[in-house]
Design a protein around this motif. Structure first.
Motif, PDB file in Angstrom:
ATOM      1  N   ILE A  69       0.844  -1.190   0.000  1.00 54.92           N
ATOM      2  CA  ILE A  69       0.000   0.000   0.000  1.00 54.92           C
ATOM      3  C   ILE A  69       0.876   1.236   0.000  1.00 54.92           C
ATOM      4  CG2 ILE A  69      -1.715   1.282   1.332  1.00 54.92           C
ATOM      5  CD1 ILE A  69      -2.637  -1.524   2.333  1.00 54.92           C
ATOM      6  N   ILE A  80      -5.975   2.021   7.575  1.00 55.92           N
ATOM      7  CA  ILE A  80      -5.402   0.965   6.730  1.00 55.92           C
ATOM      8  C   ILE A  80      -4.874  -0.173   7.595  1.00 55.92           C
ATOM      9  CG2 ILE A  80      -3.438   0.426   5.233  1.00 55.92           C
ATOM     10  CD1 ILE A  80      -3.883   3.215   3.953  1.00 55.92           C
ATOM     11  N   GLU A  91      -2.547   4.401  -2.737  1.00 51.93           N
ATOM     12  CA  GLU A  91      -3.923   4.486  -2.276  1.00 51.93           C
ATOM     13  C   GLU A  91      -4.096   5.604  -1.249  1.00 51.93           C
ATOM     14  OE1 GLU A  91      -2.886   0.307  -3.435  1.00 51.93           O
ATOM     15  OE2 GLU A  91      -1.957   1.847  -2.218  1.00 51.93           O
TER      16      GLU A  91
END
Length: 170
Positions: free
Chosen positions: A30, A81, A33
């Motif tokens: 990640i 997240i 994003e």
């Protein structure tokens, strides 16, 4: 499943390390994003967020940015997240202060990927197809200084000190 938070230096191949680790462990990496979500929440263009974070924002962009909101939204995004990834089997979060924000969480492994300056310079020259060693060296220094300033401002630490990580791969 653990979360691996990675920070890196320009030219250290940290992006490649994160990608390879993600492939080997079957975990998503990640990074981008977060930019999309921050831009939406701050109601600015994605490019504005990128320039604010990498230290290349112009005077108008810096003056018009709500840095408190950027810090809060970034923190909120990383915690969100991390919570989501924990429920989904883990992930690798590259950058965004994740190594410092998530440091105290037991199932988060904080990693710093680094390399000697001359090696980083050679890698960036090759990656960019440039033979201008001075220009590349200056870009690396500027990037390192911007990264240091951001981490010092938000977390009160010197990000290059190995004591802030579970693993430092140099």
């Amino acid at each position: 499943m653990p979360i691996i938070a990675i920070t890196r230096e320009m030219g250290s191949l940290g992006r490649d390390v994160a990608r390879g680790l993600g492939e080997a462990l079957g975990l998503p990496v990640i990074y981008h994003e977060v930019i999309d979500h921050l831009a939406d929440r701050m109601r600015v263009r994605k490019s504005h967020v990128i320039r604010l974070l990498d230290g290349s924002a112009g005077l108008f962009e810096r003056l018009s940015a709500d840095k408190t909101s950027l810090a809060i939204y970034t923190t909120d995004e990383i915690y969100g997240i991390a919570a989501s990834c924990t429920n989904k089997g883990g992930a690798i979060i590259r950058g965004w202060g994740a190594t410092h924000l998530l440091r105290e969480i037991p199932h988060v492994v904080c990693v710093r990927v680094c390399a000697p300056f001359e090696l980083r310079k050679a890698r960036m020259m090759e990656r960019l197809g440039s033979d201008d060693a001075e220009r590349i060296a200056e870009e690396i220094r500027i990037n390192d200084e911007a990264h240091s300033a951001i981490v010092r401002r938000h977390f009160g630490v010197q990000w290059t000190e190995s004591e802030h990580y579970d693993l430092a791969r140099c």
